[in-house]
Design an enzyme around this catalytic site. Sequence first.
Site, mmCIF file in Angstrom:
data_model
loop_
_atom_site.group_PDB
_atom_site.id
_atom_site.type_symbol
_atom_site.label_atom_id
_atom_site.label_comp_id
_atom_site.label_asym_id
_atom_site.label_seq_id
_atom_site.Cartn_x
_atom_site.Cartn_y
_atom_site.Cartn_z
ATOM 1 N N HIS A 107 -3.602 -5.454 0.555
ATOM 2 C CA HIS A 107 -3.050 -5.887 1.849
ATOM 3 C C HIS A 107 -3.150 -7.404 2.008
ATOM 4 C CE1 HIS A 107 -2.299 -2.068 4.049
ATOM 5 N NE2 HIS A 107 -3.239 -1.591 3.249
ATOM 6 N N GLU A 143 -1.400 -9.222 3.803
ATOM 7 C CA GLU A 143 -0.986 -9.630 5.151
ATOM 8 C C GLU A 143 -2.129 -9.640 6.160
ATOM 9 O OE1 GLU A 143 -0.926 -5.129 5.610
ATOM 10 O OE2 GLU A 143 -0.814 -6.633 4.019
ATOM 11 N N CYS A 184 0.836 -1.205 0.000
ATOM 12 C CA CYS A 184 0.000 0.000 0.000
ATOM 13 C C CYS A 184 0.877 1.265 0.000
ATOM 14 C CB CYS A 184 -0.968 -0.059 1.180
ATOM 15 S SG CYS A 184 -2.370 1.072 1.032
#
Length: 295
Positions: free
Chosen positions: A200, A202, A104
Amino acid sequence: MEKLRILICDGNTEADRASFRKFVGCTPSKQFEILLKNYNSQIRTEIAFPADPGPLMTLPLGAYDGILITGSNSHIYEAQPGNLRQIEFAKKAFASGTPMFGVCWGMQLAVVAAGGEVLPSRVADYSCETPFASGVELTSYGSAHPMHLSRTSGFDVFSFHSDEVTRLPSEAVVTARNRDFIQAVEIKHGRSTFWGVQYHPELSGLDQAGFLRESALSLVEDGSYESLSHVEHAAQAISMFKPGAEIPEENLVHFEGIDTNSFEFRPVEILNWLDHLVIPTAKRRFGWGDGWIQK
């Protein structure tokens, strides 16, 4: 046996890190540290805060095997001191020869440091792409790129951003995009190779719920959600989203356009970065044999 040394750079200011601790339970950099340690407990991690004033207490950047840059609440086109410090840091990282990865803000930072441009989202019908980036497609280059190994050609993924890459550096190649945004890039600049994603990978559903709560006021102000209660309803729904989860009918509105049955919850691109860029580069740079720690 050799052990990877990864520098995790938190893109947030001190105030924003405190806000993430309150709503998510930890900072983005801590999330990544936990992720890496879960992948392999012997990975050595260090966390740095390049937005903060004062010198960074790190090794020379060339001494690390990988440099990972987190997301951030900041906007890189704003000439804040912390942003300028991070741009200078990213330029030094590119000069170090150490493989880089960004999520990001991390991708946006690398783009700007390498000579590209990031501006507020130009999408007319929404300001913030959250909680998902839907319909992400690998480009012809990305479909064969090791960063995306095991991704399907089209996929949905957690997302949270209101800015976008509007001009790429000359050394950049797009590996994934959707209707509205560049979603993943490779940049070869200076002596380093950078892989990064706008989305994202993660995050878990519980993490993304915390992100929504952390930014609830701004999400209402920019029209992404009707009210704080609307944000909270979305956060409660997203917090229950995990492998095999059945979505209650009243929560389906928050998953429109998402294929929940094939959603990939693994941090695919980050693990591929370790396996297919960080480790091979360390072997070349430092003369490693095949004795890297086993998973």
